[in-house]
Design a protein around this motif. Structure first.
Motif, PDB file in Angstrom:
ATOM      1  N   UNK A  88     -14.962  -1.403  -6.251  1.00  0.00           N
ATOM      2  CA  UNK A  88     -13.832  -2.134  -6.851  1.00  0.00           C
ATOM      3  C   UNK A  88     -14.149  -2.596  -8.263  1.00  0.00           C
ATOM      4  N   UNK A 129     -13.918   0.498 -10.526  1.00  0.00           N
ATOM      5  CA  UNK A 129     -12.517   0.787 -10.848  1.00  0.00           C
ATOM      6  C   UNK A 129     -12.003  -0.177 -11.919  1.00  0.00           C
ATOM      7  N   UNK A 130     -12.329  -1.452 -11.768  1.00  0.00           N
ATOM      8  CA  UNK A 130     -11.864  -2.442 -12.755  1.00  0.00           C
ATOM      9  C   UNK A 130     -12.483  -2.173 -14.122  1.00  0.00           C
ATOM     10  N   UNK A 185      -9.227  -8.730  -9.167  1.00  0.00           N
ATOM     11  CA  UNK A 185      -9.361  -7.389  -9.735  1.00  0.00           C
ATOM     12  C   UNK A 185      -8.061  -6.598  -9.632  1.00  0.00           C
ATOM     13  N   UNK A 194      -2.096 -13.792  -8.217  1.00  0.00           N
ATOM     14  CA  UNK A 194      -2.822 -14.147  -9.428  1.00  0.00           C
ATOM     15  C   UNK A 194      -1.910 -14.725 -10.506  1.00  0.00           C
ATOM     16  N   UNK A 210      -3.788  -1.027  -6.054  1.00  0.00           N
ATOM     17  CA  UNK A 210      -4.022  -2.372  -6.575  1.00  0.00           C
ATOM     18  C   UNK A 210      -3.265  -2.594  -7.889  1.00  0.00           C
ATOM     19  N   UNK A 211      -2.438  -1.632  -8.264  1.00  0.00           N
ATOM     20  CA  UNK A 211      -1.770  -1.726  -9.562  1.00  0.00           C
ATOM     21  C   UNK A 211      -0.257  -1.577  -9.430  1.00  0.00           C
TER      22      UNK A 211
END
Lengths: 288, 233
Positions: free
Chosen positions: A235, A238-239, A279, B43, B145-146
């Motif tokens: 992770x 990837x970030x 993240x 977030x 995640x995006x």
């Protein structure tokens, strides 16, 4: 591994080791500031950002992680305001509520409807620049090893601590490899401690950014820092790629001859990694 | 003669969080045939307020929150609700970063249905055990995640990422709106079993939904705020 849920009852841990030796008084290329000034500025900015990651925009701060900073130069010990040898790590909420001081700055902020307001803002400061003495990196790593060993015993199910060492020089008290490995072999049930190293800029060599092999590093010292640095978990890999760095599988948490913005990026990824959704990238409709 | 629709919805916060910390919102108005779910990004700032504004605008006020003129007005409403004197320094800095949320809104009329969405909150149109339409994401491996989100940041365009769907439906068809964890879980199960889990059954009561969510999390569903709304035609 490296998948433990981070929450208020199962906190993460971030420990920074910052070089405060005399050589940190030298200029940091491209910044117009000394390395010590720029590093203090960067650390304060990153801590402020970390607080924001744990805030929802109201009075609350969610204690997702504990943080500590060990400075090493003339002395070795905790330098984060609110910490001491007995309490080297404090929850991020305590960091938020207890800065060393608030500096007043004039800042332009959004008015929420498309315009900007010029306002006086209070910027928190937790760490001041300091430079004196040599570079006792072995002693600093030893101090870190004790802190994270104790933390891992108390938090066996947590995401393992992230330790980030930022230095501009060569260790003055011996070879840090053994104690670095001692740190890396410390573990929670979720994985080994992540030890990352950042060497700040000062030489004409091009930077090496999160390489996955030591080939091309300029000297034995750089190769040693590469060897003692942990691989980035997926992770964080990837970030790092999303932040614009070309990284390959097996990339180490290691930047050699780093420019100031790289240190900001690196610390930013480290702090975001210790918050539950830090993240996760948010987009506003420009991407699909 | 009007259409006969009934709807039920449930929402549960992330494991380890209180109900008050749930940043998902669901709202519906059976009379006008409007149903909406929003998932506030953890977030971002005061995303639960933003989620609420979005779903209420769609269901109660009958407007499209993704339309640029409406969006500007809603952004101002968010700022008015969250900004107040005396906030600590971190809130003063966090609020200008804005809130962000995924959103899906469904309108059901006699003549057909229409859906508009941004992000990873999804709609499923079901006939029996078959999915006729799923979107914006139609496969479990497309969740990332995006996600694209609708934000309170001024001038942030929404139009590029809007997903639209719709068409006709038969009496007896079912629509499911779900936030990302649940939507992904449903798609994963559908890909494995070839049928959608009986979501309506799990939404009969808060207890039934709680049991379902607990079991699903044990079986790999992401630990996230989890919300679903089932519309039975």
């Amino acid at each position: 591994m490296y998948s433990a849920e981070i929450n208020r009852t199962q906190r993460a841990c971030l420990l920074l080791l910052i070089d405060q030796s005399y050589s940190m008084s030298e200029p940091w290329a491209g910044t117009g500031m000394s390395k010590a000034d720029q590093l203090a500025l960067t650390v304060n900015k990153i801590l402020g950002n970390a607080v924001l990651l744990c805030s929802k925009g109201d009075d609350r701060i969610f204690d997702y992680f504990e943080v500590g900073i060990i400075g090493y130069g003339m002395d070795v010990g905790p330098v984060l305001h609110g910490t001491d040898l007995g309490t080297p790590l404090i929850p991020i909420g305590e960091v938020a509520r207890n800065p060393k001081r608030m500096d007043q700055l004039t800042q332009k902020i959004s008015d929420g409807v498309g315009g900007f307001l010029e306002v006086q803002t209070n910027k928190p400061v937790w760490v001041d620049p300091r430079f004196n003495g040599q570079t006792p990196m072995v002693k600093a790593f030893g101090t870190a090893a004790e802190i994270i060993d104790s933390w891992c015993r108390q938090n066996p199910r947590s995401f393992p601590p992230i330790v980030i060492n930022i230095t501009d020089g060569v260790s003055s008290d011996g070879e840090p490899t053994d104690v670095a490995w001692q740190i890396r072999e410390t573990a929670t049930e979720d994985g080994n401690v992540l030890l990352f190293n950042v060497h700040v800029s000062g030489m004409p060599n091009p930077p090496a950014v999160m390489p996955n092999a030591p080939a091309g590093l300029p000297d034995a010292y750089a190769k040693m820092l590469f060897d003692i640095s942990s691989e980035l978990p997926p992770q964080m890999l990837e970030a790092t790629a999303v932040a614009g760095y070309e990284v390959k599988p097996g990339a180490r948490g290691f930047v050699y001859n780093a420019e100031a913005h790289m240190v900001v990026d690196f610390l930013d990824i480290g702090t975001r990694a210790v918050t539950p959704t830090g993240l996760k990238e948010l987009t506003d409709g420009r991407e699909s | 003669m009007g259409i006969r629709i009934c709807a039920v919805a449930q929402s549960m916060s992330k494991r380890g969080r209180s109900d008050a910390e749930n940043e998902d919102r669901v709202a519906y108005d059976v009379g006008s045939g409007r149903f909406a779910v929003a998932d506030g990004a953890s977030t971002s700032a005061r995303s639960e307020v933003w989620s609420e504004i979005l779903v209420n605008a769609f269901t109660r006020d009958g407007v499209d929150p993704l339309a640029p003129d409406v969006l500007d007005r809603l952004r101002q409403a968010w700022w008015k609700q969250v900004a107040r004197p005396g906030l600590p320094w971190w809130a003063v800095e966090k609020l200008p970063q804005g809130a962000a949320a995924a959103f899906v809104g469904l309108t059901v009329r006699e003549t057909g249905y229409r859906v508009r969405a941004i992000g990873d909150s999804c709609l499923f149109h079901l006939r029996g055990e078959e999915i006729l339409l799923a979107g914006p994401l139609d496969r479990a491996d497309r969740f990332s995640r995006f996600p694209a989100l609708i934000t309170t940041r001024p001038h942030a365009a929404a139009t590029v990422a809007i997903w639209e769907g719709g068409g006709s439906y038969d009496a007896g068809d079912v629509f499911v709106l779900a936030t990302d964890a649940m939507a992904k879980h449903l798609l994963q199960d559908y890909q494995t079993a070839g049928r959608l889990l009986p979501v309506a059954k799990y939404l009969e009561s808060p207890e039934a939904f709680g049991d379902f969510v607990a079991r699903a999390r044990e079986n790999g569903m992401d630990n996230d705020d989890t919300t679903a709304c089932v519309v039975q035609t």
